[in-house]
Write a protein that holds these residues in place. Structure first.
Motif, PDB file in Angstrom:
ATOM      1  N   ALA A  35     -30.037 -25.257  14.337  1.00 38.45           N
ATOM      2  CA  ALA A  35     -28.819 -25.101  13.536  1.00 38.45           C
ATOM      3  C   ALA A  35     -29.013 -25.666  12.133  1.00 38.45           C
ATOM      4  N   GLN A  36     -29.735 -26.772  12.042  1.00 38.43           N
ATOM      5  CA  GLN A  36     -29.994 -27.358  10.732  1.00 38.43           C
ATOM      6  C   GLN A  36     -30.754 -26.385   9.832  1.00 38.43           C
ATOM      7  N   MET A  37     -31.777 -25.699  10.399  1.00 39.09           N
ATOM      8  CA  MET A  37     -32.559 -24.773   9.586  1.00 39.09           C
ATOM      9  C   MET A  37     -31.709 -23.598   9.143  1.00 39.09           C
ATOM     10  N   ILE A  38     -30.896 -23.052  10.024  1.00 40.97           N
ATOM     11  CA  ILE A  38     -30.040 -21.930   9.651  1.00 40.97           C
ATOM     12  C   ILE A  38     -29.087 -22.347   8.539  1.00 40.97           C
ATOM     13  N   SER A  39     -28.526 -23.532   8.654  1.00 39.65           N
ATOM     14  CA  SER A  39     -27.626 -24.034   7.614  1.00 39.65           C
ATOM     15  C   SER A  39     -28.364 -24.204   6.287  1.00 39.65           C
ATOM     16  N   LEU A  40     -29.567 -24.741   6.352  1.00 40.28           N
ATOM     17  CA  LEU A  40     -30.355 -24.943   5.139  1.00 40.28           C
ATOM     18  C   LEU A  40     -30.677 -23.608   4.465  1.00 40.28           C
ATOM     19  N   TRP A 251     -39.125 -10.951   2.786  1.00 41.16           N
ATOM     20  CA  TRP A 251     -39.490 -12.069   1.916  1.00 41.16           C
ATOM     21  C   TRP A 251     -38.300 -12.817   1.329  1.00 41.16           C
ATOM     22  N   ASP A 252     -37.183 -12.138   1.050  1.00 37.79           N
ATOM     23  CA  ASP A 252     -36.056 -12.819   0.422  1.00 37.79           C
ATOM     24  C   ASP A 252     -35.383 -13.754   1.418  1.00 37.79           C
ATOM     25  N   ILE A 253     -34.826 -14.826   0.906  1.00 38.67           N
ATOM     26  CA  ILE A 253     -34.217 -15.842   1.763  1.00 38.67           C
ATOM     27  C   ILE A 253     -33.048 -15.265   2.571  1.00 38.67           C
ATOM     28  N   SER A 254     -32.561 -14.070   2.183  1.00 36.87           N
ATOM     29  CA  SER A 254     -31.464 -13.434   2.911  1.00 36.87           C
ATOM     30  C   SER A 254     -31.938 -12.379   3.899  1.00 36.87           C
ATOM     31  N   ASP A 255     -33.223 -12.043   3.885  1.00 33.09           N
ATOM     32  CA  ASP A 255     -33.729 -10.949   4.718  1.00 33.09           C
ATOM     33  C   ASP A 255     -33.902 -11.388   6.171  1.00 33.09           C
ATOM     34  N   PRO A 256     -33.446 -10.579   7.137  1.00 40.73           N
ATOM     35  CA  PRO A 256     -33.531 -10.968   8.543  1.00 40.73           C
ATOM     36  C   PRO A 256     -34.913 -10.720   9.139  1.00 40.73           C
ATOM     37  N   MET A 257     -35.206 -11.422  10.225  1.00 37.16           N
ATOM     38  CA  MET A 257     -36.359 -11.110  11.059  1.00 37.16           C
ATOM     39  C   MET A 257     -35.945 -10.056  12.085  1.00 37.16           C
ATOM     40  N   HIS A 258     -36.949  -9.390  12.668  1.00 35.19           N
ATOM     41  CA  HIS A 258     -36.702  -8.432  13.736  1.00 35.19           C
ATOM     42  C   HIS A 258     -37.717  -8.673  14.854  1.00 35.19           C
ATOM     43  N   TYR A 259     -37.239  -8.628  16.092  1.00 35.92           N
ATOM     44  CA  TYR A 259     -38.108  -8.808  17.253  1.00 35.92           C
ATOM     45  C   TYR A 259     -37.917  -7.602  18.165  1.00 35.92           C
ATOM     46  N   PHE A 260     -38.974  -6.787  18.285  1.00 38.92           N
ATOM     47  CA  PHE A 260     -38.951  -5.595  19.129  1.00 38.92           C
ATOM     48  C   PHE A 260     -39.792  -5.866  20.372  1.00 38.92           C
ATOM     49  N   GLN A 261     -39.131  -5.876  21.519  1.00 41.34           N
ATOM     50  CA  GLN A 261     -39.823  -6.136  22.778  1.00 41.34           C
ATOM     51  C   GLN A 261     -40.295  -4.826  23.400  1.00 41.34           C
ATOM     52  N   ASN A 262     -41.540  -4.851  23.864  1.00 36.21           N
ATOM     53  CA  ASN A 262     -42.145  -3.682  24.495  1.00 36.21           C
ATOM     54  C   ASN A 262     -41.540  -3.486  25.887  1.00 36.21           C
ATOM     55  N   ASN A 263     -40.997  -2.287  26.137  1.00 37.89           N
ATOM     56  CA  ASN A 263     -40.358  -2.000  27.421  1.00 37.89           C
ATOM     57  C   ASN A 263     -41.339  -1.534  28.494  1.00 37.89           C
ATOM     58  N   LYS A 264     -42.621  -1.461  28.155  1.00 35.83           N
ATOM     59  CA  LYS A 264     -43.684  -1.078  29.098  1.00 35.83           C
ATOM     60  C   LYS A 264     -43.591   0.373  29.544  1.00 35.83           C
ATOM     61  N   ASP A 265     -42.837   1.189  28.764  1.00 37.17           N
ATOM     62  CA  ASP A 265     -42.703   2.605  29.129  1.00 37.17           C
ATOM     63  C   ASP A 265     -42.836   3.513  27.906  1.00 37.17           C
ATOM     64  N   GLY A 266     -43.387   2.981  26.812  1.00 40.34           N
ATOM     65  CA  GLY A 266     -43.522   3.768  25.595  1.00 40.34           C
ATOM     66  C   GLY A 266     -42.358   3.621  24.643  1.00 40.34           C
ATOM     67  N   THR A 267     -41.450   2.678  24.931  1.00 39.96           N
ATOM     68  CA  THR A 267     -40.309   2.423  24.051  1.00 39.96           C
ATOM     69  C   THR A 267     -40.210   0.932  23.749  1.00 39.96           C
ATOM     70  N   PHE A 268     -39.383   0.596  22.760  1.00 38.84           N
ATOM     71  CA  PHE A 268     -39.158  -0.796  22.365  1.00 38.84           C
ATOM     72  C   PHE A 268     -37.657  -1.046  22.273  1.00 38.84           C
ATOM     73  N   SER A 275     -32.769 -13.322  21.165  1.00 40.32           N
ATOM     74  CA  SER A 275     -33.936 -14.208  21.138  1.00 40.32           C
ATOM     75  C   SER A 275     -33.696 -15.476  20.332  1.00 40.32           C
ATOM     76  N   GLY A 276     -32.584 -15.538  19.609  1.00 39.55           N
ATOM     77  CA  GLY A 276     -32.307 -16.712  18.790  1.00 39.55           C
ATOM     78  C   GLY A 276     -32.837 -16.606  17.376  1.00 39.55           C
ATOM     79  N   LEU A 277     -33.407 -15.454  17.015  1.00 37.00           N
ATOM     80  CA  LEU A 277     -33.969 -15.298  15.673  1.00 37.00           C
ATOM     81  C   LEU A 277     -32.924 -14.881  14.645  1.00 37.00           C
ATOM     82  N   LYS A 278     -31.739 -14.507  15.079  1.00 39.35           N
ATOM     83  CA  LYS A 278     -30.686 -14.174  14.126  1.00 39.35           C
ATOM     84  C   LYS A 278     -30.330 -15.416  13.313  1.00 39.35           C
ATOM     85  N   GLY A 279     -30.327 -15.273  12.010  1.00 40.51           N
ATOM     86  CA  GLY A 279     -30.041 -16.418  11.137  1.00 40.51           C
ATOM     87  C   GLY A 279     -31.288 -17.089  10.618  1.00 40.51           C
ATOM     88  N   ILE A 280     -32.429 -16.842  11.274  1.00 39.98           N
ATOM     89  CA  ILE A 280     -33.714 -17.341  10.764  1.00 39.98           C
ATOM     90  C   ILE A 280     -34.231 -16.263   9.808  1.00 39.98           C
TER      91      ILE A 280
END
Length: 754
Positions: A35-40, A251-268, A275-280
């Motif tokens: 939470a501290q990092m997201i606030s920062l 790269w911008d401090i406002s740009d979000p990360m994205h995490y695409f998990q492999n569904n093991k069937d040819g899709t993501f 995953s908790g990456l929202k806000g990072i």
């Protein structure tokens, strides 16, 4: 008027100090480190949203509009001429074009001439927005442009052609405009026939002598075409199911990360939020690492690169993988909190204690910048989840504008060393002098190694054994164009056969096996215009020799040059196969990863696209490899015991007999280039060999050597340090389908005798 003068540097410094002070107070209040990092990050985003931020056009537009709204000043031509390029940076091309068309009828001849280059690129960007972005296909902006890449809405390029022809009639030597004119005709499908003879750059659509089978961009089909600015990418297995996932950043401090998990069937599936990456947010570069040896890959986010005047004084993020599909930011308790601009880091076990340490290269622009002095840093892993800064005692406290760092044991003495690439032109090789039981210490051997002879500014870098002689060589990308000269100038000069020595080409330094290196750039055919910002290496045809893909560009909108793919020919030279590969995307290219996404032994290539400005955002690409040969392969996942858990820095030697000739392929466990992270699972081509005579593993840290003999190729193996048995990993072969439901053809693979 100069917008950058509106807020004195002292105010910027005070704002940065205020942000850090506020953060310390918040930290002492007791919220979680996550939470501290997201606030920062939110505080930094707010503080960076001011008129003096060179990459933030929005507050500048607000200021200009306030001037234009003054009584009697609604049609101030100077203010409008400032507003138009700001609108372009914000992605509002039509509004920019409207202003230019309005101004051109009201200005005198000289003022119009000065404005034409900006007007031309505004029309080009309008054409790209209407076609490549809003009607995006896998062929959009792929150079040379043809087929589905040809614009359906032709207004932007048609108008741009009129502007560039006008410019070139007055100044025929304007090579940047000449390049863009030829590209504009391509977008209309009328190159080369319709290009005026005196302005034609011939053979831009010609293929090279060495060809490969074309790749297909399937990012949109799979929902992986992230539309954003420059950023990093990691391709690896974050949930330990054996299948490769994808994480991206912006790269911008406002740009979000994205995490695409492999569904093991040819899709993501996009699992960013859960995953908790929202806000990072933010991060021009990201890397995977198992810093705590728990078997779960963590993420290291590097922020602040390219920003000056204090805007780059941003923290990193160490994101701990909790093993349950979530990540927690542990930067603060780990001791890795700092405030410096960087995109460059390398993880290695520098003291051979079984835990990964990190060296971070920072960007120091010099000249008393308001952001302060930025010195490279070395953090040693304490083995308990924390790190200690030992930079000064380790003698690696260099101050330079660092754009890339990489590590390898260049002299094969058992201790990982460091190479540093800088825009200052200096190339630093730091030799690890550490001895067992003693503190880490480095010696600058750049001059003794012969690397001081090349003083060209450089960017992305890595160690790899391009000729398979058992000694790691150095690749470093040149970035040495003239100030304010768009990269199209150099591409045009190259196309016209005009000499442009050492302008943006990669530099290759061959390891002489005696502690020295020899530059062999020209000898191997790499004296080509590239100007790479992100890059990585892999083996697209499994011949055992590493190939290279470069993401190109710079922040200038006019720097519209293709990404480049180079094929390694038997470890002796590199052939430019960009045209036949259909991977020459004209948009800005950044983080690159080579990976066998489909578990078929064939490497595809993911690249994070986009520039520095909001208006220079673009779709990421996943170039799917159709299969280039009948060559065989082996995929190795190493697990350290005495070595660090993910075995980074371990040496692999695969020996086999091909066509009656015994040869070896050498590979170190790492994620590849210094900008973009390929899987730590090592994917190794072995040519036409139908058996592997020997796999030798020299484990990082302990330097223990193990051999595994007489193995069948074309399989996934898990090898644990100290265990003499290999474990076969059985993974489903995946098929990627186009949106229309048509499957991507299964690539060719050789038969095996498992």
């Amino acid at each position: 008027m100069k917008l950058k003068k509106y807020v004195p540097k002292i105010i910027i410094s005070a704002m940065v100090l205020l942000c850090i002070t506020g953060f310390i107070a918040y930290r002492n209040a007791g919220p979680s480190s996550h939470a501290q990092m997201i606030s920062l990050l939110r505080k930094l985003e707010k503080h960076n949203d001011i008129v003096t931020n060179p990459f933030n056009a929005k507050p500048k537009l607000v200021y200009i509009d306030s001037l234009l709204n003054l009584r009697g000043n609604n049609h101030n031509m100077y203010a409008l001429s400032v507003k138009a390029p700001l609108l372009l940076k914000e992605g509002q091309e039509q509004k920019a074009v409207d202003i230019y068309e309005n101004l051109i009828n009201r200005m005198d001849f000289s003022a119009v001439n000065d404005m034409l280059p900006d007007m031309g690129i505004a029309y080009m960007r309008l054409g790209e927005r209407s076609n490549c972005m809003l009607n995006h296909t896998g062929s959009s902006c792929i150079f040379p442009i043809k087929d589905e890449g040809v614009h359906r809405i032709k207004t932007g390029s048609t108008k741009a052609i009129q502007v560039y022809e006008s410019i070139l009639k007055s100044d025929p030597d304007d090579l940047s405009s000449r390049w863009l004119l030829n590209v504009a005709f391509m977008t209309l499908g009328t190159y080369p026939k319709a290009v005026p003879k005196e302005f034609l750059i011939p053979n831009l659509d010609a293929d090279t002598g060495y060809k490969v089978k074309p790749f297909t961009d399937m990012a949109a089909d799979l929902g992986l075409d992230v539309f954003g600015r420059a950023g990093g990418v990691i391709v690896d297995d974050f949930n330990n199911d054996g299948y490769l996932d994808i994480v991206t950043s912006g790269w911008d401090i406002s740009d979000p990360m994205h995490y695409f998990q492999n569904n093991k069937d040819g899709t993501f599936t996009n699992v960013t939020e859960q995953s908790g990456l929202k806000g990072i947010t933010g991060g021009l570069n990201i890397q995977q690492v198992d810093y705590n040896n728990d078997g779960n890959l963590d993420i290291f986010v590097l922020r602040g690169a390219w920003n000056t005047q204090g805007f780059g004084n941003q923290p990193p993020s160490l994101l701990r993988n909790n093993g349950d599909g979530t990540f927690t930011d542990v930067t603060i308790p780990s001791g890795l909190l700092y405030f410096h601009p960087t995109q460059a880091a390398t993880w290695a076990d520098f003291n051979n204690d079984g835990y990964l340490d990190v060296f971070i290269g920072t960007e120091d622009s010099g000249g008393g910048d308001a952001g302060g002095t930025h010195t490279c840093m070395l953090y040693i892993n304490n083995g308990d989840g924390t790190f200690t800064n030992v930079t000064d005692n380790a003698h690696c406290n260099l101050t330079a504008f660092v754009k890339g760092v990489t590590s390898a044991d260049y002299n094969n003495d058992g201790w990982p060393d460091i190479f540093i690439s800088t825009l200052n032109g200096y190339k630093y090789l730091l030799k690890n002098k550490c001895k067992s039981g003693k503190a880490v210490e480095f010696e600058d051997v750049s001059i003794a190694a012969g690397l001081d002879k090349n003083r060209e500014p450089t960017f992305t870098t890595w160690f790899f054994d391009y000729d398979n002689d058992g000694w790691p060589d150095i690749m470093v990308g040149g970035y040495n164009g003239k100030a304010n000269v768009p990269l199209g100038y150099y591409a045009a000069a190259e196309g016209l056969g005009r000499p442009i020595p050492k302008m943006g080409n990669p530099f290759l330094f061959h390891n002489n096996h005696d502690g020295t290196f020899t530059e062999v750039t020209n000898e191997v055919g790499l004296n080509k215009v590239v100007f790479n910002m992100g890059a990585n290496f892999g083996d697209i045809d499994n011949d055992g020799y590493p190939d290279m893909y470069f993401g190109t560009g710079n922040p200038d909108f006019r720097s519209l040059v293709p990404n480049k793919l180079f094929k390694n020919i038997d470890g002796k030279r590199f052939a430019d196969v960009t045209t036949s590969s259909r991977m020459g995307n004209l948009q800005k290219g950044h983080g690159v990863a080579f990976a066998d996404f489909r578990n078929v032994g064939i490497q595809d290539v993911f690249i994070e696209m986009g520039g520095a400005y909001k208006g220079d955002s673009y779709n990421s690409s996943l170039y799917v490899n159709p299969g280039q040969s009948n060559n065989n392969w082996i995929s190795l996942k190493l697990e350290g015991v005495k070595a660090n858990r993910c075995a980074i820095g371990s040496h692999i030697k695969v020996t086999f007999t091909e066509n009656g000739v015994k040869r070896s392929v050498y590979k170190d466990v790492n994620s590849g280039g210094s900008f973009g992270s390929s899987p730590l699972r090592q994917e190794i081509g072995i040519g036409l060999a139908n058996r592997i005579d020997d796999i030798e593993i020299k484990w990082a840290g302990s330097q223990t050597v193990q051999h595994f003999k007489n193995l069948a190729p074309n399989q996934f193996l898990h090898i644990t340090e100290g265990d003499d048995k290999v474990t076969a990993v059985h993974l489903n072969k995946l098929t990627f389908k186009h949106k229309a439901g048509i499957p991507m053809c299964m690539p060719m693979t050789a038969s095996t005798d498992k």
